[in-house]
Design an enzyme around this catalytic site. Structure first.
Site, mmCIF file in Angstrom:
data_model
loop_
_atom_site.group_PDB
_atom_site.id
_atom_site.type_symbol
_atom_site.label_atom_id
_atom_site.label_comp_id
_atom_site.label_asym_id
_atom_site.label_seq_id
_atom_site.Cartn_x
_atom_site.Cartn_y
_atom_site.Cartn_z
ATOM 1 N N ARG A 17 -4.494 20.886 -45.452
ATOM 2 C CA ARG A 17 -4.905 19.217 -46.703
ATOM 3 C C ARG A 17 -4.435 18.156 -45.549
ATOM 4 N NH1 ARG A 17 -2.910 20.166 -52.402
ATOM 5 N NH2 ARG A 17 -3.397 18.066 -52.533
ATOM 6 N N ASN A 73 12.694 19.519 -40.471
ATOM 7 C CA ASN A 73 11.503 18.833 -40.801
ATOM 8 C C ASN A 73 12.209 19.065 -41.905
ATOM 9 O OD1 ASN A 73 9.476 17.577 -42.017
ATOM 10 N ND2 ASN A 73 8.217 18.092 -41.082
ATOM 11 N N GLU A 97 15.993 16.043 -36.274
ATOM 12 C CA GLU A 97 15.274 15.183 -36.975
ATOM 13 C C GLU A 97 13.837 15.741 -36.129
ATOM 14 O OE1 GLU A 97 16.422 12.537 -38.839
ATOM 15 O OE2 GLU A 97 14.117 12.259 -39.686
ATOM 16 N N HIS A 99 9.786 15.435 -37.429
ATOM 17 C CA HIS A 99 8.717 15.384 -37.844
ATOM 18 C C HIS A 99 7.072 14.679 -37.163
ATOM 19 C CE1 HIS A 99 10.919 13.716 -41.398
ATOM 20 N NE2 HIS A 99 11.554 12.856 -40.426
#
Ligand code: CA2
Length: 144
Positions: A17, A73, A97, A99
């Protein structure tokens, strides 16, 4: 060199999705991409996902002495978790980090990362390639 890749809540749904926001790659495909790269560089890599904040905290704590860096993440916990931030500080293992999306270009509540100040750096907005960039950054940390 050993690298631990940790993925937070709902990232197991990748590829199913919201492809416009997170891309079409599944987490399994991202894992394969990193495994190939790690193998070529002679790096040991472990890849995990959990929807549970406490499990992520446990893995960060246990990384001490076992891994040279962590790619994290933290997904939605990025914006909420003092527990993850404290675990990162406590473990002393360098954390990068990661994303998929550019969190600074999205809703205001995503602009704030509670973990950013205790991470080495943040890579955000390059889709699955964010993980590749983070992996390269972790290699560079250990073999500048
Ligand atoms: O851009 C990222 O990588 C995020 O860490 C992803 C998190 C989000 O809460 C962060 O703000 C940014 C969400 C991961 C949920 O992934 C889904 C994948 C497919 C369908 C629904 C959610």
């Amino acid at each position: 060199m050993r690298v631990l890749v940790l993925n937070g809540p709902n990232l197991n749904l990748l590829g199913q999705r919201e492809p416009k926001v997170y891309g079409r790659h599944t987490l399994g495909e991202i894992e394969s991409m990193l495994r190939d790269r790690a193998m070529r560089r002679g790096v040991d890599i472990e890849f995990r996902q959990s929807n549970a904040e406490g499990e992520l905290v446990d893995w960060i704590q246990k990384a001490k002495g076992r891994f040279d860096s962590i790619l994290l993440n933290a997904a939605a916990y990025t914006h909420t978790s003092v527990a993850l931030r404290d675990a990162i500080t406590a473990t002393g293992v360098p954390v990068i980090e990661v994303h998929l999306s550019n969190i600074h270009a999205r809703e205001e509540f995503r602009h704030k990362s509670l973990i950013a100040p205790v991470c080495v750096g943040q890579i955000s907005g390059f889709g699955a390639f964010s993980y590749v960039l983070a992996f390269e950054a972790s290699v560079n940390l250990n073999e500048p």
